[in-house]
Design an enzyme around this catalytic site. Sequence first.
Site, PDB file in Angstrom:
ATOM      1  N   CYS A  85      31.290  12.232   9.618  1.00 37.78           N
ATOM      2  CA  CYS A  85      32.023  13.458   9.823  1.00 37.78           C
ATOM      3  C   CYS A  85      32.912  14.145   8.650  1.00 37.78           C
ATOM      4  CB  CYS A  85      32.829  13.505  11.124  1.00 37.78           C
ATOM      5  SG  CYS A  85      33.759  14.766  11.690  1.00 37.78           S
ATOM      6  N   ARG A  88      37.233  15.182   9.824  1.00 35.95           N
ATOM      7  CA  ARG A  88      38.182  14.161  10.563  1.00 35.95           C
ATOM      8  C   ARG A  88      39.659  14.500  10.212  1.00 35.95           C
ATOM      9  NH1 ARG A  88      35.792   8.803   8.494  1.00 35.95           N
ATOM     10  NH2 ARG A  88      34.505  10.168   7.069  1.00 35.95           N
ATOM     11  N   TRP A 257      34.552  22.081  15.916  1.00 37.34           N
ATOM     12  CA  TRP A 257      34.035  23.381  15.611  1.00 37.34           C
ATOM     13  C   TRP A 257      32.885  23.303  14.597  1.00 37.34           C
ATOM     14  CZ3 TRP A 257      39.413  23.290  15.249  1.00 37.34           C
ATOM     15  CH2 TRP A 257      40.068  22.966  14.266  1.00 37.34           C
ATOM     16  N   GLU A 262      26.150  24.014   9.018  1.00 45.17           N
ATOM     17  CA  GLU A 262      25.216  23.308  10.157  1.00 45.17           C
ATOM     18  C   GLU A 262      24.254  24.269  10.598  1.00 45.17           C
ATOM     19  OE1 GLU A 262      27.968  20.210  12.414  1.00 45.17           O
ATOM     20  OE2 GLU A 262      29.352  21.497  11.555  1.00 45.17           O
TER      21      GLU A 262
END
Length: 392
Positions: A85, A88, A257, A262
């Site tokens: 991720c 973070r 979000w 993505e």
Amino acid sequence: MDTEPLLASAPDRHVRFVGVGGTADPDEAEEFLRQFHAEQPEQPVPFAARLGQVVAEIDTTGTYRHTSEELAFGARVAWRNSSRCIGRAYWNSLRVVDRRDATTPEDIHRDLCAHLRQATNGGRIRPVISIFAPDTPERPAPRVWNDQLIRYAGYRRQDGTVLGDAAYVGFTDVVRELGWSAPQGPFDVLPLVIETADDKPQLFELPSDLIREVPITHPDHPQIAALALRWYAVPAISNMRLRIGGVDYPLAPFNGWYMGTEIGARNLVDEDRFNLLPTIAECLGLDTSSETTLWRDRALVELNVAVLHSFTAAGVTISDHHTESRLFLHHLAREERNGRTVSADWSWIVPPLSGGITPVFHRYYDEIEQRPNFYLDDEARARGRGKCPHAH
């Protein structure tokens, strides 16, 4: 809100899931409690006394119950430790909702709807995690088969092409077998499949007013709007197992979000997803006769411009990959100042668009397993794509 399932019980084709044992690991429990009390030392019960309580509970029942404070800390640190991720930096702002007392599919559906409502927040997306009951030696935890709370269906046409999201053709087939009346459009939101120890899997629709979607338009190419593309606002992952101090929570949906890539560089363009890059190129009038025209790159950039523009115009939180890359390095430096190692998977941290000109590209990262954390089990992965998770 109507929480009646679409199907009271599933056909006998389903094989019951089997819990992963549910016995808490006492060594992991001690490791976690030490970390919790080291980072948050002002606790009403001192470390030694709390450890004694937990060890005694494990000896008696095979597991133990986290306090609300332990649960919240564990969930936030699991996000901090998620090596794939890039977002973070916001780990300590995660809202933790304790849903461990929800037992029936109807209760779980209600709470999942509440999760989406709280996370959507009128477009100002909040990071939220809802944690349901863990696996225990006496009772397996509830599961949601879907890999995200919101996903679009995929339909295989007779000519072999796909309408909708190609990655979810199998899952769409499964929920149709379970009784879902599929609208058969390109952006049909799939129902949830909720399974508990006391019930066969049941289907539940998400109320349409909870699903915030953004129509995709472009500031300079109005013809893109004619494609009638859209995407949902809240990416809530629902099939990863949260493990805190040796206790497994298989149902712990969480969201941040979106980072624009993505959607614009993966979901809408991957060949095994919506595969829209040729469509975008044609819409823009690009020369696709040769790879040397870089039509793929040009179409990809314009689609990502459209995604960021559309979410911003709609008042829905989204971030770009350049900003998130810089924030990730700030996060890494802050964690190192606090004496903590940041584990990161380079192949996931580097964005899928213009990766080489983002600052996260030009360095190496430690890859170590850190706990607490989130884990994607093979069975959960299989269920999320409509495949039977059990060996035959």
